[in-house]
Design a protein around this motif. Structure first.
Motif, PDB file in Angstrom:
ATOM      1  N   UNK A  93       0.836  -1.205   0.000  1.00 17.34           N
ATOM      2  CA  UNK A  93       0.000   0.000   0.000  1.00 17.34           C
ATOM      3  C   UNK A  93       0.866   1.248   0.000  1.00 17.34           C
ATOM      4  N   UNK A  94       1.977   1.212   0.746  1.00 18.75           N
ATOM      5  CA  UNK A  94       2.903   2.344   0.738  1.00 18.75           C
ATOM      6  C   UNK A  94       3.516   2.524  -0.654  1.00 18.75           C
ATOM      7  N   UNK A  95       3.836   1.418  -1.325  1.00 20.43           N
ATOM      8  CA  UNK A  95       4.371   1.508  -2.690  1.00 20.43           C
ATOM      9  C   UNK A  95       3.355   2.148  -3.628  1.00 20.43           C
ATOM     10  N   UNK A  96       2.082   1.782  -3.471  1.00 22.20           N
ATOM     11  CA  UNK A  96       1.030   2.383  -4.294  1.00 22.20           C
ATOM     12  C   UNK A  96       0.895   3.878  -4.004  1.00 22.20           C
ATOM     13  N   UNK A  97       1.036   4.243  -2.722  1.00 22.26           N
ATOM     14  CA  UNK A  97       0.943   5.655  -2.358  1.00 22.26           C
ATOM     15  C   UNK A  97       2.046   6.457  -3.031  1.00 22.26           C
ATOM     16  N   UNK A  98       3.250   5.918  -3.049  1.00 17.11           N
ATOM     17  CA  UNK A  98       4.354   6.611  -3.712  1.00 17.11           C
ATOM     18  C   UNK A  98       4.040   6.828  -5.190  1.00 17.11           C
ATOM     19  N   UNK A  99       3.459   5.832  -5.839  1.00 22.68           N
ATOM     20  CA  UNK A  99       3.104   5.999  -7.250  1.00 22.68           C
ATOM     21  C   UNK A  99       2.051   7.093  -7.422  1.00 22.68           C
ATOM     22  N   UNK A 100       1.078   7.161  -6.506  1.00 21.49           N
ATOM     23  CA  UNK A 100       0.072   8.227  -6.581  1.00 21.49           C
ATOM     24  C   UNK A 100       0.719   9.600  -6.411  1.00 21.49           C
ATOM     25  N   UNK A 101       1.696   9.680  -5.531  1.00 24.94           N
ATOM     26  CA  UNK A 101       2.345  10.964  -5.270  1.00 24.94           C
ATOM     27  C   UNK A 101       3.085  11.479  -6.507  1.00 24.94           C
ATOM     28  N   UNK A 102       3.426  10.578  -7.415  1.00 26.43           N
ATOM     29  CA  UNK A 102       4.095  11.025  -8.641  1.00 26.43           C
ATOM     30  C   UNK A 102       3.163  11.858  -9.519  1.00 26.43           C
ATOM     31  N   UNK A 103       1.862  11.762  -9.286  1.00 29.18           N
ATOM     32  CA  UNK A 103       0.907  12.537 -10.088  1.00 29.18           C
ATOM     33  C   UNK A 103       0.371  13.762  -9.338  1.00 29.18           C
ATOM     34  N   UNK A 104       0.952  14.083  -8.187  1.00 24.65           N
ATOM     35  CA  UNK A 104       0.497  15.235  -7.421  1.00 24.65           C
ATOM     36  C   UNK A 104       0.741  16.538  -8.171  1.00 24.65           C
ATOM     37  N   UNK A 105      -0.208  17.456  -8.035  1.00 23.15           N
ATOM     38  CA  UNK A 105      -0.025  18.836  -8.495  1.00 23.15           C
ATOM     39  C   UNK A 105       0.596  19.591  -7.322  1.00 23.15           C
ATOM     40  N   UNK A 106       1.904  19.725  -7.335  1.00 19.92           N
ATOM     41  CA  UNK A 106       2.575  20.325  -6.180  1.00 19.92           C
ATOM     42  C   UNK A 106       2.215  21.793  -5.993  1.00 19.92           C
TER      43      UNK A 106
END
Length: 274
Positions: A167-180
């Motif tokens: 789940x943490x690995x999936x979260x990291x992948x989601x963070x790659x699409x964040x609008x900072x």
């Protein structure tokens, strides 16, 4: 993706469950999406018309330029309810979404049937300010991995992290699409939040929930809120950190459902009496 115009922007939302029944609104934490309520939807949608949405600057909703304020988020939610023809609702959220919910309940008391506050604060003391400033600095760099490394250690318990690496690995992948850029505005909005003096003016039945092991927004913050909102109920979830709705699903769902059903029944009885 279901979207609707509200307060001048497009908001992404989902409705689940009991059409025609009481509506329950759940607002996300600052890094959550509506998918974050995955363990609550099957239970809560059996009893409520469940409204999940991303507020401005988050994921599927529009990301207009800042500054953002909690009052603006509350106005967005009121406009979303208007657009969906929902007069009043049980209002809840976690972390950033809980703080937004407090402001909504204060500004729109006639639209708030009850109030559910998970992992919330009403003020920002120095340690929390320092942590969020660290997140803000990482967001300004715009490096998803650096940002993720700053966030997860103070969000989840040791045991949950050890047992949920996928789940943490999936979260990291989601963070790659964040609008900072939008995320920076959300953090700046949070850092300006100061609401403790207004808590006593909230009249809605309120449940305050905190994880026993929450490092980010620890129990003293929840105690302030529970003490100052008249007749608030207060629940500590053992063994959970900042996301008790993920870490202790059954305990969390049981506490929340009991509170909501009690206040749904109370409100309906009052309407019948009138």
């Amino acid at each position: 993706m279901p979207k609707i115009k509200a307060n001048g922007i497009e908001l992404y939302y989902h409705l689940h469950g009991l059409e025609g029944g009481d509506t329950l609104v759940l607002s996300n934490g600052v890094l959550m999406s509506t998918a974050g309520w995955v363990y609550q939807v099957p239970i809560l949608s059996q009893h409520f018309n469940l409204l999940l949405y991303d507020c401005r600057g988050m994921w599927g909703s529009e990301h207009p330029p800042g500054p953002y304020t909690m009052e603006l988020h509350a106005d967005d939610l009121a406009a979303l309810l208007d657009a969906l023809e929902i007069e009043s609702a049980h209002i809840g959220g976690t972390s950033y979404g809980a703080e937004l919910s407090m402001v909504f309940a204060h500004k729109y008391p006639e639209r708030t049937r009850s109030l559910l506050l998970i992992s919330a604060v009403s003020q920002i003391d120095p340690v929390l300010e320092g942590l969020v400033n660290l997140w803000l600095a990482a967001a300004e760099v715009g490096d998803p991995e650096l940002f993720f490394k700053a966030v997860y250690p103070v969000t989840f318990s040791d045991r949950w992290c050890a047992e949920n690496q996928p789940i943490l690995d999936q979260a990291l992948e989601r963070y790659r699409s964040l609008d900072f850029n939008a995320l920076i505005e959300l953090f700046r909005c949070f850092l300006s939040f100061n609401f403790t003096e207004k808590l006593a003016e909230i009249g809605a039945p309120t449940l305050v929930i905190v994880g026993e092991l929450d490092i980010l927004k620890p129990r003293p913050y929840a105690e302030i809120i529970a003490q100052k909102i008249p007749n608030a109920e207060y629940a500590i979830i053992p063994g959970a950190a900042h996301a008790p709705f993920w870490e202790k699903v059954e305990t969390f769902n049981s506490i929340v459902l009991g509170f909501l059903l009690k206040n749904a029944a109370r409100g309906n009885n009052k309407e019948l009496a009138v």
